[in-house]
Design a protein around this motif. Structure first.
Motif, short mmCIF file in Angstrom:
data_model
loop_
_atom_site.label_atom_id
_atom_site.label_comp_id
_atom_site.label_asym_id
_atom_site.label_seq_id
_atom_site.Cartn_x
_atom_site.Cartn_y
_atom_site.Cartn_z
N GLU A 1 -14.55 10.97 -2.76
CA GLU A 1 -13.65 11.54 -3.74
C GLU A 1 -12.76 11.00 -3.15
O GLU A 1 -11.70 9.77 -3.60
N MET A 2 -12.29 10.79 -1.37
CA MET A 2 -11.56 10.59 -0.87
C MET A 2 -11.67 8.78 -0.75
O MET A 2 -10.80 7.79 -1.43
N LYS B 1 -9.98 2.58 -5.79
CA LYS B 1 -10.12 3.03 -7.24
C LYS B 1 -8.48 2.37 -7.00
O LYS B 1 -8.30 1.82 -8.10
N TYR B 2 -7.96 2.31 -6.42
CA TYR B 2 -6.09 2.52 -6.53
C TYR B 2 -6.43 0.73 -5.46
O TYR B 2 -5.17 0.09 -6.99
N PHE B 3 -7.11 -0.41 -5.55
CA PHE B 3 -7.09 -1.28 -4.91
C PHE B 3 -7.46 -2.10 -5.98
O PHE B 3 -6.83 -3.03 -6.72
N LYS B 4 -8.26 -0.87 -6.51
CA LYS B 4 -9.86 -1.98 -7.63
C LYS B 4 -7.55 -2.22 -9.30
O LYS B 4 -7.59 -3.73 -9.37
N ASP B 5 -7.60 -0.80 -9.29
CA ASP B 5 -6.60 -0.66 -10.47
C ASP B 5 -5.37 -1.95 -10.10
O ASP B 5 -4.06 -1.87 -10.73
N ILE C 1 0.56 -1.34 -0.03
CA ILE C 1 -0.18 -0.02 0.18
C ILE C 1 1.02 1.03 0.13
O ILE C 1 1.66 1.69 1.16
N SER C 2 0.44 1.77 -1.09
CA SER C 2 1.52 3.32 -0.64
C SER C 2 1.29 3.73 0.44
O SER C 2 0.06 4.11 0.59
N LYS C 3 2.20 5.42 0.68
CA LYS C 3 2.33 6.46 1.82
C LYS C 3 0.92 7.27 1.52
O LYS C 3 -0.15 7.34 2.62
N GLU C 4 0.66 6.96 0.26
CA GLU C 4 -0.64 8.49 -0.76
C GLU C 4 -1.83 7.59 0.26
O GLU C 4 -2.14 8.51 0.85
N ILE C 5 -1.85 6.22 0.27
CA ILE C 5 -3.20 5.95 0.58
C ILE C 5 -2.90 5.33 1.92
O ILE C 5 -4.38 5.06 2.52
N LYS C 6 -2.28 5.25 2.04
CA LYS C 6 -2.41 5.14 4.42
C LYS C 6 -2.62 6.13 4.53
O LYS C 6 -2.77 5.35 5.74
N ASP C 7 -2.07 6.95 4.12
CA ASP C 7 -2.60 8.09 4.80
C ASP C 7 -2.92 8.91 4.77
O ASP C 7 -4.28 9.74 5.37
N LEU C 8 -4.59 8.05 4.12
CA LEU C 8 -6.36 8.12 4.18
C LEU C 8 -7.32 7.37 5.05
O LEU C 8 -8.24 6.87 4.72
N ILE C 9 -6.27 5.62 5.67
CA ILE C 9 -6.66 5.28 6.22
C ILE C 9 -6.42 4.89 7.41
O ILE C 9 -5.05 4.48 7.35
N TYR C 10 -7.12 3.51 8.24
CA TYR C 10 -6.64 3.14 8.75
C TYR C 10 -7.01 1.25 9.02
O TYR C 10 -8.71 1.46 8.14
#
Length: 285
Positions: free
Chosen positions: A114-115, A121-125, A31-40
Motif C-alpha cells: 500500500e505504501m 499513484k501520487y506521481f502518476k496523478d 513533492i509533498s511532505k507526506e510523500i517525502k516522509d515515505l521515501i529517499y
C-alpha cells in the motif's frame, strides 16, 4: 471617462494574464511532505519521469545505496529516483524484540505494498511517467503491486530475480524462521534448525509472506503484461530459477523475458543495464 475605464480594464486584464502565464510557466510540481516522509529520493523534484524502487532485502533500514547507484551509473537527465519505505524500515523495532507471527508478516507486507502504491499513484496523478523497479525482495513487492492494483498502476516495470510460484518447501521453511537456498538454482536445501538471529528470522517471514503467493494465478486475470521486463538467473541460489510453467506463463502474457546463466548476484550485476535499457529506455552515462 467611459472609454478610458474600458481601456484601463483591458490593460489591467492583459497584465494579469501575462503575469499568470508567467507564474504557470515557472510553477513547480514538487513533492509533498507526506510523500517525502515515505521515501529517499535523488534528482529533479520536477522531473517528468520517476523511477519508484521497491527496496530489495528485506532489511530494517531504508536503503540509500540503490538510488545512489542508479545516479552513478545511468543517464539521469530529467529523472527522479525514489526508494520507498516498507513496513519494517518504518518500524524496525517490531523485528528486534520478539518473533513476529507469520500472519503478522503477511499484514506488514500488505502495508508495504500500500505504501509503494501510494507513492506510485501520487506521481502518476501529477501526470508524470512512472517506472517501477523491483529486485529480489523488491521483485515480490512489485508483483504484488501489479496483482492488487493493476498493471496500469505504473507505466513500465523492471523485475529482476523474483519468482512467480516459489517452491512450497522453501517459503514454508522461511515462515518458520528456517533459512535455505537452492542448489544449482533448482533443488531446495533447508536448514533443519531455526535461524539463530531474531531479526533474520523475522525478515525471512516477510519474504515467505509474499513468496507464498501463486502469481501465475493472481496475474492470470491480465491478458497483456507487455509493460513488464522480467530477468531471472538459471542458477539463482536465493530464489531459484523460474520453472517451465513460470516461463510459459510470462511468455503467454507478452512479458519481455530475459535469461541469465548466472546466480542471484551475477544476474543483477550483469543484466541491470540491459534491463534499464529495454524496460525504461534509460542508457548508461
Amino acid at each position: 471617462m467611459k472609454h478610458f475605464s474600458k481601456y484601463t480594464t483591458t490593460i489591467i486584464l492583459s497584465l494579469l494574464f501575462i503575469s499568470c502565464s508567467s507564474d504557470d510557466a515557472n510553477q513547480t510540481i514538487g513533492i509533498s511532505k507526506e510523500i517525502k516522509d515515505l521515501i529517499y529520493f535523488k534528482g529533479d523534484e520536477d522531473a517528468s519521469t520517476v523511477i519508484v524502487n521497491a527496496q530489495s532485502g528485506p532489511d530494517t533500514k531504508l536503503s540509500t545505496g540503490e538510488v545512489d547507484e542508479i545516479f552513478q551509473t545511468f543517464d539521469t537527465t530529467d529523472l527522479l529516483v525514489v526508494n520507498v519505505h516498507q513496513a519494517q524500515t518504518l518500524n524496525p523495532s517490531l523485528f528486534e524484540v520478539n518473533d513476529i507471527t507469520f500472519d503478522r508478516a503477511i499484514d506488514l507486507n500488505t502495508e508495504s505494498v500500500e505504501m509503494i502504491y501510494k507513492v506510485v499513484k501520487y506521481f502518476k496523478d501529477q501526470g508524470r511517467t512512472v517506472y517501477v523497479l523491483g529486485i529480489s525482495f523488491g521483485a515480490f513487492i512489485a508483483q504484488d503491486l501489479i496483482a492488487k492494483k493493476g498493471a496500469d498502476a505504473a507505466d513500465q516495470y523492471l523485475i529482476i530475480v523474483g519468482r512467480l510460484d516459489m517452491n512450497a518447501i522453501m517459503w514454508q521453511a522461511f515462515s518458520e524462521g528456517k533459512p535455505g537456498y537452492f542448489e544449482n538454482g533448482i533443488t531446495p536445501i533447508i536448514d533443519q534448525e531455526v535461524g539463530a538471529d531474531l531479526i533474520d528470522r523475522n525478515l525471512d517471514r516477510l519474504a515467505a509472506g509474499l513468496s507464498m503467493n501463486r502469481y501465475t494465478e493472481l496475474l492470470n486475470t491480465f491478458e497483456d503484461l507487455s509493460n513488464i521486463t522480467y530477468i531471472y538467473g538459471e542458477i539463482d541460489e536465493a530464489v531459484g530459477r523460474l520453472t517451465d510453467l513460470e516461463i510459459e506463463f510470462l511468455q503467454s502474457k507478452k512479458v519481455n523475458l530475459i535469461t541469465s546463466s548466472g546466480n542471484h548476484d551475477d544476474t543483477i550485476n550483469d543484466f541491470v543495464v540491459q534491463g534499464f535499457n529495454e524496460a525504461f529506455g534509460i542508457q548508461l552515462q
